[in-house]
Structure formats: C-alpha cells, structure tokens
Design an enzyme around this catalytic site. Sequence first.
Site, short mmCIF file in Angstrom:
data_model
loop_
_atom_site.label_atom_id
_atom_site.label_comp_id
_atom_site.label_asym_id
_atom_site.label_seq_id
_atom_site.Cartn_x
_atom_site.Cartn_y
_atom_site.Cartn_z
N TYR A 1 -1.97 5.16 -4.36
CA TYR A 1 -2.91 6.25 -4.20
C TYR A 1 -2.25 7.38 -4.96
O TYR A 1 -1.15 7.80 -4.62
CB TYR A 1 -3.09 6.60 -2.71
CG TYR A 1 -4.04 5.68 -1.97
CD1 TYR A 1 -5.25 5.30 -2.53
CD2 TYR A 1 -3.72 5.22 -0.70
CE1 TYR A 1 -6.12 4.47 -1.84
CE2 TYR A 1 -4.59 4.39 0.00
CZ TYR A 1 -5.79 4.02 -0.58
OH TYR A 1 -6.64 3.20 0.10
N SER B 1 0.81 -1.23 0.00
CA SER B 1 0.00 0.00 0.00
C SER B 1 0.84 1.28 0.00
O SER B 1 1.88 1.34 0.67
CB SER B 1 -0.90 0.01 1.24
OG SER B 1 -1.44 1.29 1.44
N THR C 1 -5.62 2.58 -7.17
CA THR C 1 -6.92 2.54 -6.49
C THR C 1 -7.75 3.77 -6.86
O THR C 1 -7.30 4.91 -6.69
CB THR C 1 -6.70 2.46 -4.96
OG1 THR C 1 -5.95 1.27 -4.71
CG2 THR C 1 -8.02 2.39 -4.21
N LYS D 1 -8.06 -0.58 -9.58
CA LYS D 1 -8.77 -1.22 -8.46
C LYS D 1 -9.96 -0.37 -8.04
O LYS D 1 -9.83 0.84 -7.87
CB LYS D 1 -7.80 -1.38 -7.28
CG LYS D 1 -8.43 -1.95 -6.00
CD LYS D 1 -7.33 -2.27 -4.99
CE LYS D 1 -7.86 -2.87 -3.70
NZ LYS D 1 -8.35 -1.87 -2.76
C1 FNR Z 1 -7.98 -1.39 3.02
N1 FNR Z 1 -8.00 -1.30 1.64
C2 FNR Z 1 -7.02 -0.56 1.00
N2 FNR Z 1 -6.98 -0.50 -0.37
C3 FNR Z 1 -6.01 0.18 -1.01
O1 FNR Z 1 -6.01 0.21 -2.24
N3 FNR Z 1 -5.04 0.84 -0.29
C4 FNR Z 1 -5.00 0.83 1.07
O2 FNR Z 1 -4.12 1.41 1.69
C5 FNR Z 1 -6.05 0.15 1.75
N4 FNR Z 1 -6.09 0.13 3.12
C6 FNR Z 1 -7.03 -0.65 3.76
C7 FNR Z 1 -7.01 -0.74 5.15
C8 FNR Z 1 -7.89 -1.59 5.82
C9 FNR Z 1 -7.84 -1.71 7.31
C10 FNR Z 1 -8.82 -2.37 5.07
C11 FNR Z 1 -9.75 -3.35 5.75
C12 FNR Z 1 -8.87 -2.25 3.70
C13 FNR Z 1 -8.94 -2.12 0.83
C14 FNR Z 1 -8.36 -3.50 0.55
O3 FNR Z 1 -7.29 -3.44 -0.36
C15 FNR Z 1 -9.41 -4.46 -0.03
O4 FNR Z 1 -10.01 -3.87 -1.15
C16 FNR Z 1 -10.48 -4.85 0.99
O5 FNR Z 1 -9.91 -5.08 2.25
C17 FNR Z 1 -11.20 -6.09 0.54
O6 FNR Z 1 -12.28 -6.38 1.38
P1 FNR Z 1 -12.23 -7.45 2.57
O7 FNR Z 1 -11.61 -8.71 2.05
O8 FNR Z 1 -11.43 -6.83 3.68
O9 FNR Z 1 -13.67 -7.60 2.91
#
Ligand code: FNR
Length: 378
Positions: free
Chosen positions: A143, A119, A169, A251
């Site tokens: 990002y 990330s 994303t 994404k």
């Molecule tokens: C995320 N997600 C996320 N996505 C991304 O592109 N960059 C990021 O920094 C983050 N940070 C993040 C933190 C936390 C605590 C969560 C739970 C999620 C989204 C992540 O990549 C993914 O799309 C989801 O977590 C998928 O859903 P489930 O499997 O957690 O239900």
Amino acid sequence: DIYLNGLLTEQTPALTTDLHALADTARARMSPAAYGYVAGGAGSGRTMAANLESLERRRIVPRMLRDVGTRSLARTVLGTPMPAPVLLAPIGVQSIIHPQGELAVARAAAELGVPVVHSTASSYDMEEVAEAAGDGPRWYQLYWPKDDDVCISLLERAARAGYTALVVTLDTWLLGWRPTDLDRAYLPFLQRIGIANYLSDPAFRAGLAKPVEEAPLDAVVHWAGMFADPTKTWQRLSFLRDHWSGPIVLKGIQHPDDARRARDSGMDGVVVSNHGGRQLDGAIGSLEALAPVVEAVGDETSVLFDSGVRTGSDVLKALALGAEAVLLGRPYVYGLGAGGQAGVSHVLRCLLAELDLSLALSGHRDVDELGPELLSGP
Ligand code: FNR
C-alpha cells in the site's frame, strides 16, 4: 492421503474438504467482528456475488481418452518457481483471525513451496514473517505510502528480507463502503493492529510529531492517513521502478487499457482483481475482466487473477482464460480461523489436490496445455 487414511484407520479428515463449507467452521471459531471483516464486501455485496457468478457461468467441457497418467502443475512466474500456479493473496491484520496470524500462514505455505504475498497491513513485521517462511518463496504487497522516505524504507526492508517481487495495490486509496465494519466501527481496532509493522521502522518514526511511546494514538492516526492518497497517477510509477529492482505487478486492474498502461509504464505484470468485491460495489465480476486483459497484454506481461476463487476447478477456469497464476484470498483465511497453521495447510493441500484432479478429469496433463477452448460459452 485422505482415501488411504480412511482405508487404514477409518479416520475422516479433521476439517471438511469442502472449502465452501469450511467458512462455517471458521465462523464458529472466530469473533463475529473478525468474521464480518473477512466475509464482508462493499455496499450491497453485489460485486462479491458477481465474482462467484462470473466463475460459475463459465463451465468446463472435458475431453476423454487422452493419456493423463502423469501430470504437471508446476510453473515459474516472474522468476519464482511454484508447485502450482497458485499464490496466497495479501490479506492484512491476520492476528484478528488467529494469534499466530501471518506467521502460521507463512509456515504452512513454505511447507508446500506455495508463495505468500505479504501485506503492508500485516500484524507481524515483514522480517518475522520472512523468518517464519524460511526458504519459502515470498512477494511483498505495497500500500503505497504518501511519505517517500517511508516507502523507500519499506522497499529496502522487503528486498533485504528476501521478498522477490513487488505487488502494488491500486484499488484501495480509499477504503470501500463496507457496512459490516462501519456498523461495528471496527476500523479503528484494525488500525491499531495494522500499525505493528511500522513501529520499528526508522523512516516511519522519524515522520511522527511525537515519539510512539509518548503518543501511541497519534501514531495510529498518522499511519492510517499515510495510505489515503487518491491523487496518485500513472506518472508516479517511475518512482517505484527507481527503488525496486525486481519485478513489479499492479494489483486491481480490470480494464484492458489500464493493463496496456501498466505495460507501457514498464511494469512486469498485473493482477486482474477487484479486491474480492470489497472496494467498488456494482463493479463487474473479476473473471469477466480476465480475457480482455490477457488479450491486451498477455504476450508481453504476466497476467495474474484473483477474486472469487474457491476451488481447484475455479483455478482451472482462470488458467484456461490465460491467467499465468491465481491468488487465493478468503479460503486460506478460513483455514487459519478453523485450524491455525494446520488449517491453512489443509486448505492448500485440498486446493492443489482438486486442481490436479480437475486437470486430469478435463483431459490435460500440464497446466501449460490449457486454453479458452476448454470452457463453454462467453
Ligand atoms: C484483502 N485483500 C487485500 N489486498 C491487498 O492488496 N492488501 C491487503 O492488505 C488486503 N487485505 C485483505 C483483507 C481481507 C480480510 C480480505 C478478504 C481481502 C484483497 C485480497 O488480496 C484479494 O484480492 C481478495 O481476497 C481476493 O478475493 P477472494 O478470493 O477473497 O474472493
């Protein structure tokens, strides 16, 4: 392994093999604020629930008396060979969950050859995480910063550190309405951690009015403002294409027309995702979006899936609907919270073992054989 250990030593595994229940173990070991950040969703939590329901609604219709004695889960996605079509989703600021954060996750994943998507909001430098991953496969999640120099600097650093694909994303130009974090005013705390990745970046430092050492809070505010850019449109994707030579994946895609647009913009893949229900409350369950996107662009681009995957049979369902691979989100974070590197390793081993069993029990020997006929109902 687990059965054999039980036979020989009557040992039960240190952590539960029920990945749903593992969240409770993690919760007991994490601060309430950190747990709330991970477990929480946007608004009323309806979309987070819809993600699980959309997976729950589709059921597997197993086939019998087929030779499934030897099986293969391996697949190569966008040039990256993986032991199973599973990657670790990008998750920011993991040091709030465990002090070793992304380093522990990278080590656990590399041990099994499972790719990590690193990330932009990591609590460790991408170079440190790359070193922890060693030969392990890794992709970089962007990002997209407003400042082009910072963006180019991040992309160059990622390429140098061995991240082979770029995941951009699109659903987080503004942070969703997340009551658990808003009520605790938790965001500023997270921002102080998320900036860690940038303090050593020359382009980021050059954009500051005062040096980080003199005005650390100004630097945090500048950093946080860098990603809030809801004015971006499809035309800007050519900028990324010009500065990244490997595959690019968008994404956060939910609509087949957006998937077509991604393909027409020269992108190599999409992740059908709603950010785990953390962004737009009231949006559809992510699995509902998968088949229409596969139908629209699946022949020409890689379609990946996330949001709501909790078990091996969930992975099987997404693969049956045409996902080339699946990203695992919260479950591995709960592994990290429950047991650090060993906890992540436990989650991955359980998930892959259950996927292998589900493949066999459904009557298939290779993930490439799976198709929508495996599932009941629309
Ligand atoms: C995320 N997600 C996320 N996505 C991304 O592109 N960059 C990021 O920094 C983050 N940070 C993040 C933190 C936390 C605590 C969560 C739970 C999620 C989204 C992540 O990549 C993914 O799309 C989801 O977590 C998928 O859903 P489930 O499997 O957690 O239900």
